[in-house]
Each structure stands twice: as structure tokens, then as C-alpha cells.
Write a protein that holds these residues in place. Structure first.
Motif, PDB file in Angstrom:
ATOM      1  N   ALA A  12       0.716  -1.064   0.156  1.00 52.08           N
ATOM      2  CA  ALA A  12      -0.162   0.065  -0.050  1.00 52.08           C
ATOM      3  C   ALA A  12       0.822   1.111   0.029  1.00 52.08           C
ATOM      4  O   ALA A  12       0.680   2.087  -0.607  1.00 52.08           O
ATOM      5  CB  ALA A  12      -0.971  -0.106   1.279  1.00 52.08           C
ATOM      6  N   VAL A  13       1.844   1.467   0.769  1.00 53.59           N
ATOM      7  CA  VAL A  13       2.891   2.330   0.800  1.00 53.59           C
ATOM      8  C   VAL A  13       3.647   2.652  -0.584  1.00 53.59           C
ATOM      9  O   VAL A  13       3.557   3.476  -1.077  1.00 53.59           O
ATOM     10  CB  VAL A  13       3.993   2.158   2.171  1.00 53.59           C
ATOM     11  CG1 VAL A  13       4.909   3.170   1.636  1.00 53.59           C
ATOM     12  CG2 VAL A  13       3.277   2.249   3.231  1.00 53.59           C
ATOM     13  N   ILE A  14       3.974   1.529  -1.199  1.00 57.52           N
ATOM     14  CA  ILE A  14       4.427   1.439  -2.372  1.00 57.52           C
ATOM     15  C   ILE A  14       3.535   2.061  -3.462  1.00 57.52           C
ATOM     16  O   ILE A  14       4.050   2.993  -4.431  1.00 57.52           O
ATOM     17  CB  ILE A  14       5.253   0.092  -2.806  1.00 57.52           C
ATOM     18  CG1 ILE A  14       6.292  -0.187  -2.065  1.00 57.52           C
ATOM     19  CG2 ILE A  14       5.672   0.203  -4.274  1.00 57.52           C
ATOM     20  CD1 ILE A  14       6.843  -1.547  -2.303  1.00 57.52           C
ATOM     21  N   MET A  15       2.376   1.795  -3.250  1.00 58.77           N
ATOM     22  CA  MET A  15       1.422   2.367  -4.510  1.00 58.77           C
ATOM     23  C   MET A  15       1.067   3.741  -4.271  1.00 58.77           C
ATOM     24  O   MET A  15       0.973   4.367  -5.134  1.00 58.77           O
ATOM     25  CB  MET A  15      -0.119   1.431  -4.227  1.00 58.77           C
ATOM     26  CG  MET A  15      -0.688   1.646  -5.379  1.00 58.77           C
ATOM     27  SD  MET A  15      -2.306   1.104  -5.708  1.00 58.77           S
ATOM     28  CE  MET A  15      -2.234  -0.577  -4.978  1.00 58.77           C
ATOM     29  N   ILE A  19       1.632   6.638  -6.969  1.00 57.41           N
ATOM     30  CA  ILE A  19       0.450   7.562  -7.506  1.00 57.41           C
ATOM     31  C   ILE A  19       1.071   8.802  -7.278  1.00 57.41           C
ATOM     32  O   ILE A  19       0.765   9.899  -8.225  1.00 57.41           O
ATOM     33  CB  ILE A  19      -0.648   7.083  -6.789  1.00 57.41           C
ATOM     34  CG1 ILE A  19      -1.165   5.884  -7.071  1.00 57.41           C
ATOM     35  CG2 ILE A  19      -1.562   8.223  -6.827  1.00 57.41           C
ATOM     36  CD1 ILE A  19      -2.419   5.250  -6.344  1.00 57.41           C
ATOM     37  N   ARG A  20       1.602   9.306  -5.854  1.00 59.96           N
ATOM     38  CA  ARG A  20       1.961  10.572  -5.690  1.00 59.96           C
ATOM     39  C   ARG A  20       3.247  11.070  -6.792  1.00 59.96           C
ATOM     40  O   ARG A  20       3.336  12.241  -6.841  1.00 59.96           O
ATOM     41  CB  ARG A  20       2.454  10.740  -4.248  1.00 59.96           C
ATOM     42  CG  ARG A  20       1.122  10.681  -3.334  1.00 59.96           C
ATOM     43  CD  ARG A  20       1.623  10.893  -1.934  1.00 59.96           C
ATOM     44  NE  ARG A  20       2.059  12.176  -1.930  1.00 59.96           N
ATOM     45  CZ  ARG A  20       1.770  13.112  -0.986  1.00 59.96           C
ATOM     46  NH1 ARG A  20       0.763  12.708  -0.163  1.00 59.96           N
ATOM     47  NH2 ARG A  20       2.447  14.399  -0.903  1.00 59.96           N
ATOM     48  N   LYS A  25      -0.840   5.948 -12.216  1.00 60.64           N
ATOM     49  CA  LYS A  25      -2.054   6.751 -12.340  1.00 60.64           C
ATOM     50  C   LYS A  25      -3.276   5.935 -11.438  1.00 60.64           C
ATOM     51  O   LYS A  25      -3.379   4.784 -11.161  1.00 60.64           O
ATOM     52  CB  LYS A  25      -2.686   6.835 -13.592  1.00 60.64           C
ATOM     53  CG  LYS A  25      -1.791   7.432 -14.721  1.00 60.64           C
ATOM     54  CD  LYS A  25      -1.988   9.070 -14.823  1.00 60.64           C
ATOM     55  CE  LYS A  25      -1.257   9.246 -15.952  1.00 60.64           C
ATOM     56  NZ  LYS A  25      -0.269  10.295 -15.612  1.00 60.64           N
ATOM     57  N   PRO A  26      -4.128   6.646 -10.945  1.00 62.82           N
ATOM     58  CA  PRO A  26      -5.172   6.327  -9.889  1.00 62.82           C
ATOM     59  C   PRO A  26      -6.143   5.101 -10.426  1.00 62.82           C
ATOM     60  O   PRO A  26      -6.239   4.256  -9.794  1.00 62.82           O
ATOM     61  CB  PRO A  26      -6.094   7.223  -9.501  1.00 62.82           C
ATOM     62  CG  PRO A  26      -4.959   8.497  -9.777  1.00 62.82           C
ATOM     63  CD  PRO A  26      -3.949   8.414 -10.928  1.00 62.82           C
ATOM     64  N   ALA A  29      -4.195   1.794 -10.643  1.00 61.96           N
ATOM     65  CA  ALA A  29      -3.900   1.388  -9.302  1.00 61.96           C
ATOM     66  C   ALA A  29      -5.278   0.645  -8.701  1.00 61.96           C
ATOM     67  O   ALA A  29      -5.119  -0.463  -7.804  1.00 61.96           O
ATOM     68  CB  ALA A  29      -3.795   2.696  -8.352  1.00 61.96           C
ATOM     69  N   VAL A  30      -6.223   1.055  -9.148  1.00 60.97           N
ATOM     70  CA  VAL A  30      -7.505   0.745  -8.630  1.00 60.97           C
ATOM     71  C   VAL A  30      -7.743  -0.879  -9.349  1.00 60.97           C
ATOM     72  O   VAL A  30      -8.214  -1.620  -8.713  1.00 60.97           O
ATOM     73  CB  VAL A  30      -8.937   1.534  -9.079  1.00 60.97           C
ATOM     74  CG1 VAL A  30     -10.160   0.850  -8.931  1.00 60.97           C
ATOM     75  CG2 VAL A  30      -8.955   2.704  -8.138  1.00 60.97           C
ATOM     76  N   VAL A  31      -7.429  -0.918 -10.613  1.00 58.36           N
ATOM     77  CA  VAL A  31      -7.647  -2.221 -11.219  1.00 58.36           C
ATOM     78  C   VAL A  31      -6.397  -3.120 -10.613  1.00 58.36           C
ATOM     79  O   VAL A  31      -6.800  -4.375 -10.549  1.00 58.36           O
ATOM     80  CB  VAL A  31      -7.293  -1.939 -12.880  1.00 58.36           C
ATOM     81  CG1 VAL A  31      -6.936  -3.225 -13.499  1.00 58.36           C
ATOM     82  CG2 VAL A  31      -8.126  -1.208 -13.378  1.00 58.36           C
TER      83      VAL A  31
END
Length: 64
Positions: A12-15, A19-20, A25-26, A29-31
Motif C-alpha cells: 500500500a505504501v509503495i502504491m 501514485i504521488r 495513475k489512480p 492502481a484501482v485495477v
């Protein structure tokens, strides 16, 4: 349980960092999150879990 929770937090931290940093892209990431969610409920999930546990045991067994 502690290993899988720490892996979830690490990923989660890596994602969030990706993203930041605009490397991810968000939308994708959701996929990726949904893919992981549905993969966890599939028939291959126990094999993946055993594989990751064996890697964690191997890393834990390394003494420097």
C-alpha cells in the motif's frame, strides 16, 4: 498473519508513493487492487500464499 499484514502495508505504501510520484495513475492502481482482491479468492490463492510464506521463511533464515 503478521507477515501478510506487513506485506499489505508495504504494498500500500509503495502504491501511494507511485501514485504521488505520478508513476502510476489512480485508474490502473484501482485495477491492480481489484485484481489482487479477486485473485485472493481464486483457487490459486493457497499456492501463492505458500510461495510467499516460503520466501519469507527463507529471508528470515538468512543470518549475516
Amino acid at each position: 498473519m503478521a507477515i501478510s499484514l506487513s506485506v499489505v502495508v508495504l504494498l500500500a505504501v509503495i502504491m501511494v508513493v507511485l501514485i504521488r510520484g505520478k508513476s502510476l495513475k489512480p485508474g490502473p492502481a484501482v485495477v491492480a487492487v481489484l485484481f489482487g482482491f479477486f485473485l485472493a479468492s481464486s483457487g490459486i490463492a493457497p499456492s501463492i500464499n505458500r510461495f510467499l510464506n516460503s520466501i519469507a521463511d527463507t529471508i528470515n533464515g538468512i543470518s549475516l
